[in-house]
Enzyme design. Structure first.
Site, PDB file in Angstrom:
ATOM      1  CB  CYS A 105       9.421   4.453  -4.690  1.00 61.23           C
ATOM      2  SG  CYS A 105       9.777   4.935  -6.402  1.00 61.23           S
ATOM      3  CB  CYS A 163       6.225   3.047  -8.052  1.00 60.22           C
ATOM      4  SG  CYS A 163       6.242   4.047  -6.570  1.00 60.22           S
ATOM      5  CB  CYS A 207       7.982   8.858  -6.245  1.00 59.97           C
ATOM      6  SG  CYS A 207       7.128   7.429  -5.561  1.00 59.97           S
ATOM      7  CB  CYS A 261       6.197   6.251  -9.881  1.00 58.20           C
ATOM      8  SG  CYS A 261       7.849   6.496  -9.229  1.00 58.20           S
ATOM      9  N   GLY A 282     -17.156 -14.535  -8.191  1.00 57.42           N
ATOM     10  CA  GLY A 282     -16.115 -15.546  -8.029  1.00 57.42           C
ATOM     11  C   GLY A 282     -16.363 -16.816  -8.807  1.00 57.42           C
TER      12      GLY A 282
END
Ligand SMILES: Nc1ncnc2c1ncn2[C@@H]1O[C@H](COP(=O)(O)OP(=O)(O)OP(=O)(O)O)[C@@H](O)[C@H]1O
Ligand SMILES: [Mg+2]
Lengths: 266, 286
Positions: free
Chosen positions: B237, B262, B240, B268, B29
């Site tokens: 979605c 997606c 899909c 997808c 970080g």
């Protein structure tokens, strides 16, 4: 409160200043300043322009490193500690907990792009507050105490008048219950009527919270109203010190006499 | 191809970047400064990510690039071609097959595994920048762990919108120490930041690198009474039928027609190939 009474309550001063000096090259900023500030006491620093008031205040508040001297503060956990020996982390922590600094120009002490509520809440969040509802409630409560209406809580200070900004700055500083407040010309640059209202407010808060404060000002009316004790500065040196009424009503030093008789343009 | 060193950058530059990456991995970080090089593409095209990819790439790698989840945008295609040309590495659109994935704005839906590397293109690495313009001051705030200001930003969000409206680049605290901007991924992706793969972040213009080693503790900042919520469109979605993926809204015609698909095109496609069909989808010819 008389000094003797105060001494009986507090065993030791909140702030002990010993021989603080600061030069700018060959020029003297302030020289050899020493005094004790007792808990609950308000000290006024007066003197003409360029006499070293701001330099001294900044040295005391850790914003400027003095060339010599000590600034001892009675910390909660370690007792009297020279703040100049503290780590930067420790000093900054002090700066957002036990100490507060009110700038002459409110925009130097505020975040102008953050709402009034966020400005007041910042110190709370800085010391770990993580409950939005509580932070907001305290912010609104403090806005109320400095006479800013609750419905301004989400407005930015850029939409506030000069007097409101200064009151917001005061709320932002006092919200965490500091023990020592430094103020540099807190009423400077404001209209006379606005000044009077701010002074009234400050006096109320100082009394109510039992604040210790060091107030730098040109304005003898400010110290008359707020300060228990007075230090008079000239060319970087303290030329006279004493209880406010005594100094103002019966000045001993020639410079103070001039100052009080308003012969000097201060 | 032989006109370039492997993966374009010279070895000395790559070593310099790897040193920054190792430091970043050692201090999760923490933003490590590095001397960003000119790349043959403009800033904003992921030059930070490209330099990081170049520094970690080996000839055996299989490289994938996504932009907002898609493999086929101009940006993704040009970066993929760049490394095909300069490093001769294999490329893929399949998340599972890739060893190095460079991304802008998304984390793939499919869980990444140990051994994979996810490289982020980062525009603004400094999470405190929004409220504190001074670089000197923000560095000090990181050093001294003074992060109250980050919550001021979230406070402002709630005060103004009634909710934490930050939905991209949602700030996180890493291993209880550094506050980090996870780059402009949707906050939907934040819970995946503790993944098994290595995550490397490169900001070219700002010359910063930071990193998350596998299984790092990453916590999204919030308030007790406004807890972090990953959030997601209230929809499946349309192609899909996936109910738990991050969706893009696509306008389909001038008459206000729209569909949700997606954002991760590979995810997808795989689902459709496996026989899943959404409300507006057609069965894939496998
Ligand atoms: N940054 C600086 N560089 C050089 N000299 C300085 C600097 N700041 C202050 N001084 C000088 O130090 C002396 C004390 O200045 P200081 O600002 O402390 O006075 P002051 O009493 O606060 O004045 P004022 O009432 O005008 O605010 C002055 O001679 C001033 O010119
Ligand atoms: Mg001054």
């Amino acid at each position: 409160m008389k000094d003797t009474e105060r001494a009986a309550i507090a065993q030791r001063p909140l702030l002990r200043v010993e021989g603080v000096s600061r030069r700018y090259g060959a020029r003297i900023g302030c020289a050899e300043v020493s005094f004790d500030l007792w808990p609950g006491e308000v000290m006024g620093i007066v003197g003409e322009s360029g006499s070293g008031k701001t330099t001294l205040l900044n040295c005391l508040a850790g914003q400027l490193a003095p060339d010599a001297g000590r600034v001892m503060f009675d910390t909660r956990d370690r007792g009297m500690v020279d703040t100049l020996d503290m780590s930067e982390a420790e000093r900054r922590m002090l700066g957002r907990t036990d100490w507060a600094f009110v700038h002459q120009h409110a925009q130097d002490g505020l975040r102008m792009n953050v709402s009034a509520g966020g400005n007041v809440g910042e110190r709370l969040m800085a010391v770990g507050a993580r409950h939005y509802g509580n932070i907001r409630e305290q912010a609104i409560d403090w806005l109320d105490r400095v006479e800013i209406a609750e419905d301004r809580v989400d407005d930015r200070p850029s939409a506030f008048s000069g007097g409101m900004r200064q009151r917001l700055q005061i709320a932002r500083n006092l919200v965490t219950g500091p023990r020592l407040v430094f103020m540099d010309e807190p009423t400077g640059g404001l209209d006379v009527s606005v000044q009077a209202r701010l002074l009234d407010l400050l006096r109320g808060l100082v009394r109510e919270m039992g604040l210790s404060a060091i107030i730098v000002t040109h304005d003898l009316a400010v110290v008359r109203l707020l300060a228990d004790r007075l230090m008079v500065m000239k060319s970087g040196h303290v030329v006279e010190t004493g209880l406010t009424d005594q100094v103002l009503d019966d000045p001993q030093h020639a410079y103070t006499q001039l100052l009080v008789s308003s012969v000097l343009q201060v | 191809m032989s006109a370039y060193n492997f993966a374009y950058l010279d070895e000395q530059t790559k070593r310099m970047i790897r040193r920054a990456l190792l430091k970043g991995m050692a201090i999760p970080g923490y933003q490590v400064p590095f001397a960003s090089r000119e790349m043959p593409m403009p800033y904003g095209w992921g030059t930070g990510g490209v330099q990081v990819s170049a520094a970690v790439m080996v000839p055996e790698d299989c490289f994938k690039v996504i932009d907002q989840g898609a493999d086929d945008t101009t940006n993704a295609v040009s970066i993929r071609r760049f490394f095909q040309a300069t490093a001769g590495v294999a490329v893929t659109e399949k998340t599972a097959e890739a060893s190095v994935i460079q991304t802008r704005h998304r984390i793939p839906e499919r869980d990444l595994r140990q051994g994979q590397i996810l490289v982020y293109q980062v525009p603004i690495p400094e999470p405190l920048r929004f409220l504190e313009p001074s670089e000197v001051e923000t560095r000090k705030m990181h050093a001294l762990e003074e992060y109250g200001l980050m919550h001021v930003k979230l406070y402002e969000d709630i005060a103004r919108h009634g909710d934490i409206s930050t939905s991209y680049a949602y700030p996180v605290k890493v291993e209880g120490r550094y506050v980090m901007d996870p780059s402009p991924i949707p906050k939907f992706d934040n819970p995946k930041l503790g993944m098994a793969a290595i995550q490397l972040f490169g900001a070219g213009r700002e010359q910063r690198i930071y990193a998350l080693p596998p299984h790092t503790d990453v916590v999204s900042l919030d308030f007790e009474d406004y807890p972090f919520q990953a959030g997601k469109a209230d929809h499946d979605c349309d192609l899909c039928g996936a109910g738990s993926s991050y969706l893009d809204e696509v306008i389909t015609d001038d008459a206000g027609g729209r569909m949700f698909v997606c954002s991760d095109t590979d995810f997808c496609r795989e689902r459709r190939e496996a026989g899943h069909v959404g409300a507006l989808g057609v069965e894939a010819v496998a």
